[in-house]
Scaffold this active site. Structure first.
Site, short mmCIF file in Angstrom:
data_model
loop_
_atom_site.label_atom_id
_atom_site.label_comp_id
_atom_site.label_asym_id
_atom_site.label_seq_id
_atom_site.Cartn_x
_atom_site.Cartn_y
_atom_site.Cartn_z
N ASP A 98 0.82 -1.23 0.00
CA ASP A 98 0.00 0.00 0.00
C ASP A 98 0.85 1.27 0.00
OD1 ASP A 98 -2.27 -1.70 0.23
OD2 ASP A 98 -1.87 -1.85 2.37
N LYS A 117 1.89 2.05 -5.11
CA LYS A 117 2.62 1.53 -6.27
C LYS A 117 1.86 1.75 -7.57
CE LYS A 117 3.05 -2.52 -4.42
NZ LYS A 117 2.73 -2.20 -3.04
N LYS A 125 -0.02 4.16 -8.53
CA LYS A 125 0.22 5.52 -9.00
C LYS A 125 1.64 5.66 -9.57
CE LYS A 125 0.86 9.98 -8.90
NZ LYS A 125 0.88 11.11 -8.03
N ALA A 140 -3.56 -8.06 -4.14
CA ALA A 140 -3.07 -6.68 -4.28
C ALA A 140 -4.20 -5.80 -4.79
CB ALA A 140 -1.92 -6.66 -5.27
N GLY A 141 -4.05 -4.52 -4.60
CA GLY A 141 -5.05 -3.61 -5.13
C GLY A 141 -4.40 -2.30 -5.51
N HIS A 142 -4.45 -1.98 -6.77
CA HIS A 142 -3.87 -0.72 -7.24
C HIS A 142 -4.99 0.21 -7.65
CE1 HIS A 142 0.18 -2.64 -8.62
NE2 HIS A 142 0.04 -2.58 -7.32
N ARG A 187 4.11 -29.16 -5.33
CA ARG A 187 4.04 -29.73 -6.68
C ARG A 187 2.74 -30.46 -6.98
NH1 ARG A 187 9.57 -32.13 -5.47
NH2 ARG A 187 8.52 -31.92 -3.48
N GLN A 218 2.39 -6.02 -3.16
CA GLN A 218 2.70 -6.01 -1.71
C GLN A 218 3.99 -5.22 -1.46
OE1 GLN A 218 1.81 -9.47 -2.98
NE2 GLN A 218 -0.23 -8.72 -2.67
N THR A 272 -7.73 -1.56 -0.36
CA THR A 272 -8.42 -1.60 -1.66
C THR A 272 -9.13 -2.94 -1.84
OG1 THR A 272 -6.33 -0.62 -2.39
CG2 THR A 272 -8.01 -0.91 -4.06
N ARG A 280 -10.41 -3.11 4.85
CA ARG A 280 -9.99 -3.00 6.26
C ARG A 280 -9.25 -1.70 6.52
NH1 ARG A 280 -6.61 -8.36 7.21
NH2 ARG A 280 -6.09 -7.96 5.04
N LYS A 329 2.51 10.15 -1.26
CA LYS A 329 1.60 10.66 -0.22
C LYS A 329 2.24 11.66 0.73
CE LYS A 329 -2.16 7.88 0.44
NZ LYS A 329 -2.97 6.74 0.87
#
Ligand code: IMP
Length: 424
Positions: free
Chosen positions: A13, A16, A18, A39-41, A142, A223, A298, A302, A330
């Site tokens: 967070d 990344k 941006k 992940a959330g961009h 495997r 991450q 994102t 949370r 930021k």
């Protein structure tokens, strides 16, 4: 032409999406190298707000080929849904390339993560519940199924049957859940396979060819370094390797191709989920950072834990990734603080550490050693050059460079592209 690796230096967070979007301008291919839809961009481009989880943010540029490399775990349902969402904003998605070596997130991974995290009770990691850990575990064991398996029905069925026997035994006998139906999974996944097929490519050969042809390749991590399976705060980590070294293993290119390693750094620190976080501020200041920075996940929504900038963590990230430059995000969130704090070391049992303590238990008990630094009161989101920033903000950036020994090349003061201020 050399490749550039871009990655998070803290607990994820860092902004990344941006940063990658900004840096992608000069790139021809953008490669996502690990993680999955945990992940959330969030990317704001030309007034459009896009939430990307699996697809590299380079998708927004028509000249870029976005690539999902081997080390990513792919939930096909999610990928197709995301492609659809992006397509609906008017962006052409057919350029996406997906490695056939990516492991698949299967319905039993989601089911198992739910029950095992519940089983751990207060020791749970607080994962994103996207099946990431179970999928990587099967890869290492495997018994994973890969994207390429989707294109051979007999193999897919055979592998699924074997693995489902074990998964269903665990689900029913250990956790008292209902077993999953193999036929239903085969039917659903083979239908998804048809939709995925046009994107599947030998991505390693594609990248090799692109580099030979002098094209610019950016390798994008998800991450952050402190969530790395090997280099992070184990076991409070994700199940993949966000560090720079893994970008090469996943993409299938050699280390000599890499010229720049850009560390994305938030001007303060946040963390979601459980685990040690020495500079966490549980008081008013932490709350204020969370509100001003809109620190909500994102993916899971949370509330993120917030705290002061930690130079120890960043020095460590610079070392393990070989960072050549920093992209500081930021900075605008820190406006309005008369004084700011920067953690320069840790104190544990009367001993001071300037680097990460060598044992995890020491890190859990680490007390931050802070230095105070002048802040600034004015809002800075309309700054368009580094020189536009107030003295306090410039001083803060320069102090970070000094403490870490890596130059800051861009400072970001807001979500829009034009709010990225290059330095030097
Ligand atoms: P998992 O990746 O879902 O297995 O979750 C493992 C840990 O990594 C949890 O603490 C998550 O909150 C954290 N995590 C996973 N992805 C992200 C991310 O994109 N940003 C921040 N934390 C993340």
């Amino acid at each position: 032409m050399p490749a550039t690796i871009v990655l998070g230096t803290q607990w994820g967070d860092e902004g990344k999406g941006k940063a990658v979007d900004y840096l992608a301008d000069g790139m021809d291919l953008v490669v996502r190298y690990q993680g999955g839809n945990n992940a959330g961009h969030t990317v704001v481009a030309e007034g459009r707000l896009l939430k990307l989880q699996l697809i590299p943010s380079g998708i927004l540029y028509p000249h870029i080929t976005p690539v999902i490399a081997d080390g990513v775990v792919v939930d096909p349902r999610h990928l197709l849904k995301e492609l659809d969402e992006v397509r609906r904003t008017g962006v052409e998605v057919s350029r996406l390339r997906l490695s056939g070596n990516c492991h698949l997130i299967m319905p039993y991974h989601l089911e198992l993560e739910k029950v095992t995290q519940r089983f751990l009770g207060r020791n749970a990691l607080g994962t994103t519940k996207r099946g990431i850990g179970p999928a990587y575990a099967d890869k290492a064991a495997r018994i994973g199924l890969r994207v390429q398996d989707l294109f051979d029905e007999r193999i897919f069925r055979e592998k699924l049957e074997i693995v489902l026997r074990e998964k269903n035994a665990i689900l029913t006998k250990l956790y008292g859940r209902l077993p999953l139906e193999g036929d239903a999974i085969v039917e659903e996944y083979l239908e998804l396979a048809g939709e995925l097929r046009p994107y599947v490519t030998d991505t390693s050969a594609l990248l090799h060819g692109a580099l030979r042809a002098g094209r610019h390749v950016m390798l994008e991590g998800a991450q952050g370094t402190m969530l790395d399976l090997d280099k992070g705060t184990y076991p409070f980590v994700t199940s993949s390797n966000p560090v720079a070294g893994y970008a090469l293993a996943s993409a299938g290119i050699g280390p000599k191709e890499v010229e720049r390693v850009v560390g994305i750094v938030k001007a303060y620190v946040t963390r979601v989920g459980a685990g040690p976080f020495p500079t966490e501020d549980l008081g008013e200041d932490g709350e204020r950072l969370g509100v001003r920075g809109q620190e909500f996940g994102t993916v899971t929504g949370r509330k993120r834990r917030c705290g002061w900038f930690d130079a120890v963590v960043l020095r460590y990230a610079a070392r393990v990734n070989g960072l050549t430059e920093l992209f500081l995000t930021k900075l605008d969130v820190l406006s309005g603080f008369e004084r700011l704090r920067i953690c320069t070391g840790y104190r544990v049992d009367g001993q001071t550490f300037e680097d990460l303590p060598p044992h995890q238990s020491l890190f859990h008990r680490a007390e931050p050693v802070y230095e105070g630094i002048d802040g600034w009161l004015e809002e800075i989101d309309d700054a368009r050059t580094f020189e536009d920033l107030p003295k306090g903000a410039r001083g803060y950036v320069r102090r970070i460079e000094e403490l870490v020994g890596v130059p800051v090349s861009v400072v970001s003061v807001g979500p829009a592209r034009e709010q990225s201020l290059p330095i030097g």
